[in-house]
Write an enzyme that holds these catalytic residues in place. Structure first.
Site, PDB file in Angstrom:
ATOM      1  N   GLU A  72       2.591   5.162  -3.928  1.00  0.00           N
ATOM      2  CA  GLU A  72       2.576   6.159  -5.030  1.00  0.00           C
ATOM      3  C   GLU A  72       3.908   6.885  -5.151  1.00  0.00           C
ATOM      4  OE1 GLU A  72       0.206   5.772  -2.705  1.00  0.00           O
ATOM      5  OE2 GLU A  72      -1.054   4.595  -4.054  1.00  0.00           O
ATOM      6  N   ASP A 110       0.854  -1.193   0.000  1.00  0.00           N
ATOM      7  CA  ASP A 110       0.000   0.000   0.000  1.00  0.00           C
ATOM      8  C   ASP A 110       0.895   1.250   0.000  1.00  0.00           C
ATOM      9  OD1 ASP A 110      -2.371   1.521   0.293  1.00  0.00           O
ATOM     10  OD2 ASP A 110      -2.286   1.418   2.484  1.00  0.00           O
ATOM     11  N   ASP A 143      -9.173   4.022  -2.191  1.00  0.00           N
ATOM     12  CA  ASP A 143     -10.102   4.479  -1.154  1.00  0.00           C
ATOM     13  C   ASP A 143     -11.368   5.110  -1.719  1.00  0.00           C
ATOM     14  OD1 ASP A 143      -8.158   3.587   0.532  1.00  0.00           O
ATOM     15  OD2 ASP A 143      -7.345   5.571   0.969  1.00  0.00           O
TER      16      ASP A 143
END
Ligand code: MIG
Length: 715
Positions: free
Chosen positions: A354, A351, A431
């Site tokens: 980015e 996770d 999300d």
């Protein structure tokens, strides 16, 4: 769709970009790099600025000049310090692709941003950029002939689709690859030849999965697992989010909540579950913490422009970030998985890659940060490597996991990725919110990921942000079991969101929905196998049923699983349907035409659909009983096939698998069903085969065994 509004918007945006200074460069070079695949290079192209490609598997061989008949022409511009590639399209061409970003299935009349962004609730930039970048479009002309365009660079870009397709890059001049084919499906297969395919995933990873932010302590994890079994709701995986860690230190376990991780994993395994645990890229700055110490010793951290170690804040506070462009980082990172996997961890969730940084500019690290590179990758700035940070991370993770468990198929889920990254990890769409609009949007999001090379995706079932209502959860679980990656998840602020959290009625909805997925496993697994061979998506847009039928091109309320099933959600209105006698099917006794939640499933004419029994998890999966559900065509014929193997490990690469073909024919009043092996060393052997033929007058039933043709007399 209101094309005029979309068009004028595009023209406006385009003028803003090219209005001031607009220099047209002649393209300096077009070369063929494959059968009807061409690479276009702008005059100012400097290979060292964008190559080696992080999208392509290999640097393609040049095969000579493009023939005159070559259709799609790319022109290159530079304006306002942007490098732009432009491809004219005619007004009847439908454009798809560009990955997961939100919006309708067709991308005509839109502008998208290719800049990987942590986008909690999809609020940043109206969700025109999300966690992944796919500088790629699939274009389908009116006659169905198709082409694909790949902008082969990693920099921040805008992708605008109006009267032409424009890739507007912040980076240096880049090459563009154009694939020309007779059908959209063939374009995707050519894209897969260039950028790679998924590896066949373990069977358990296509079962249903339950997650939340976070299940803790360990007793809670066991309680969730127990409840699934007690309530007879099938489930394969329980997920561990960041609270399992010791104060968010990656590769550690909380002494308070998870003092004995191996014992938790053993418990889950005993009840037929697998476990997936999160690993983020940010490493807590703390002398004495073994990850920080070993990474510092190996000198693996991303540097700032002054060449000092860059610090940014994430969950544990001040963090350093592995620089995955360096071979030594890949080796060090991969090595960390050895002890971690030895606790019985089955899969890994990467996770925040980015990378998301709480106190960094734009929520990430400064673009001037330095990645050292190595082994062919040049040292360069974060501006160049930002969009591939997640992709490089999951490549390193996958390698490490495979090294730790060489006999198992790795499973990695990633939030961030780049085109081609399907080779390393499955993905989810981040999300989202517990809202109707986000439920509906999840369909074109996964469809466009599939049309961009990533077949293994799904959205958080129930929505991540905000509390989900019982009604919305019911609808979401009923649909979400058809996502290629099917996982329920919710934010830490929300109350319990398991299938039984919304009362008896919704629990039953969830049980039926999830059981439907398990019945479909033989078919779904075959689709994943197909994808690993040729890059075809698992979840497909309706127009794949008939790519020449222009009426189907914008339909994104309904979708296909493979070629033979159409999934029609309850809210779908005025849908377009392809030609042919598609028939509604029932998988676990449900009456989906009249059910308020379960999508209707339509089976293609002339198809034999293989089904298994319902299992509580793939740990007990078998094909001892195989059901063949048949929709005969007008000639009384149907065909189907199934791929199967052990579901784990790599023996299938040495022949331990089977592809079985099914064929039904009608002679006089008799339907004869023949079963034959087409490939592989496995047999079905002594299996019970149940045949159900759906007709206007009801279902014709018969039973039989492999290798013995089954006959049914039509009344
Ligand atoms: O800042 O690990 O998208 O699925 O539950 C939030 C906690 C970090 C974001 C992921 C979400 C996950 C959450 N993570």
């Amino acid at each position: 769709m209101n094309c005029n509004i979309k068009k004028s918007f595009i023209i406006g945006v385009t003028l803003m970009f090219i209005g001031v200074a607009n220099f047209l460069f002649a393209q300096s070079k077009v070369v063929m790099i494959g059968d009807s695949v061409a690479a276009y290079y702008p005059e100012s192209f400097d290979a060292s600025q964008t190559l080696p490609s992080l999208a392509l598997l290999n640097e393609p061989k040049e095969l000579g000049a493009a023939p005159d008949s070559w259709k799609e022409k790319v022109s290159f511009y530079s304006a306002d310090k942007k490098n732009i590639a432009k491809i004219k399209i005619d007004q009847h061409t439908n454009v798809y692709g560009s990955g997961e970003v939100t919006g309708s299935l067709d991308r005509n009349g839109t502008v998208r941003k290719l800049w990987n962004t942590d986008n909690y609730g999809y609020v940043v930039d109206h969700a025109l950029r999300l966690y992944q970048s796919h500088p790629w479009v699939l274009c389908v002309r009116e006659d169905g002939s198709s082409f694909g365009v790949l902008a082969d660079n990693t920099y921040r870009q805008e992708l605008s689709v109006g009267d032409d397709i424009q890739f507007i890059s912040d980076g240096p001049a880049f090459r563009v690859i154009v694939i020309e084919r007779q059908t959209p499906q063939k374009v995707l297969q050519a894209l897969a030849d260039l950028t790679g395919k998924i590896e066949l995933p373990p069977l358990w990873s296509i079962g249903f999965q339950q997650c939340r932010f976070s299940y803790y302590p360990d007793a809670r994890v066991k309680e969730i697992a127990d409840t699934f079994r007690l309530k007879k709701i099938p489930c394969d995986v329980i997920w561990m989010d960041i609270h399992y860690m010791n104060d968010y230190r990656i590769f550690t376990f909380s002494p308070k909540y998870f003092p004995r991780p191996k014992e938790v994993n053993d418990y889950l395994h005993a009840y037929g579950f697998k476990s997936i645990w999160m690993i983020d890229p940010g490493v807590k700055v703390e002398k004495g913490y073994f990850i920080y110490d070993s990474g510092t010793k190996e000198d693996v951290w991303v540097k700032n422009e002054k060449r000092e170690t860059y610090l940014g804040k994430v969950w544990p506070g001040d963090c350093v970030f592995p620089d995955f462009t360096q071979p030594k980082t890949v080796k060090w990172w991969g090595g960390l998985y050895k002890d971690f996997m030895a606790t019985g961890v089955d899969g890994v969730w990467n996770d925040m890659n980015e990378p998301a940084i709480f106190d960094g500019p734009g929520g990430t690290m400064p673009l001037s940060n330095i990645h050292a590179g190595g082994d062919g990758l040049p040292s360069s700035t974060h501006a160049r490597y930002h969009n591939v940070y997640g992709r490089l991370m999951v490549e390193a993770s996958r390698k490490g996991i495979l090294n730790a468990n060489p006999d198992k198929r790795p499973f990695v889920l990633t939030r961030s990725n780049f085109i081609g990254g399907q080779r390393f990890a499955a993905t989810w769409t981040g999300d989202n919110r517990a809202e109707w609009a986000h439920l509906k949007m999840s369909i074109p999001m996964s469809l466009n990921l599939g049309l961009s090379g990533q077949p293994f995706s799904g959205s958080d079932i129930g929505g991540f942000q905000k509390k989900c209502s019982a009604e919305l959860y019911g609808q979401w679980i009923a649909l979400g079991v058809f996502y290629p990656f099917s996982r329920a998840h919710t934010d830490k602020w929300n109350s319990s969101q398991e299938p039984w959290s919304f009362g008896q009625k919704i629990e039953e909805v969830a049980r039926t929905a999830i059981s439907r997925r398990y019945r479909l496993l033989p078919y779904l697994y075959t689709l994943f196998y197909e994808s690993s061979k040729n890059g075809m998506p698992v979840m497909r847009p309706l127009f794949f049923a008939d790519f020449k039928d222009t009426k189907l091109r914008e339909e994104d309320q309904v979708f296909m699983l493979g070629n033979d099933l159409i999934i029609v959600p309850k809210w779908a209105k005025n849908i377009k349907m392809p030609k042919g006698n598609w028939r509604s099917i029932s998988l676990v006794g449900e009456d989906s035409k009249n059910d308020a939640y379960q999508p209707d499933i339509q089976l293609r004419e002339g198809t034999i659909l293989p089904l298994s029994n319902v299992f509580q998890s793939t740990a007990t999966y078998s094909l001892d009983t195989l059901t063949l559900l048949i929709n005969l065509d007008t000639l009384g014929k149907a065909t189907g096939e199934i791929y199967y193997d052990k579901g784990e490990g790599f023996d299938y690469k040495n022949g331990d698998y089977a592809i079985i073909k099914f064929k039904a024919e009608t002679k006089n009043n008799k339907v004869i069903i023949a079963i034959s092996k087409a490939e592989g060393n496995r047999n079905l052997e002594n299996k019970l085969i149940i045949v159900n033929i759906i007709t206007d007058k009801g279902i014709l039933k018969a039973k039989g065994k492999e290798n013995i043709p089954i006959e049914i007399i039509k009344p």
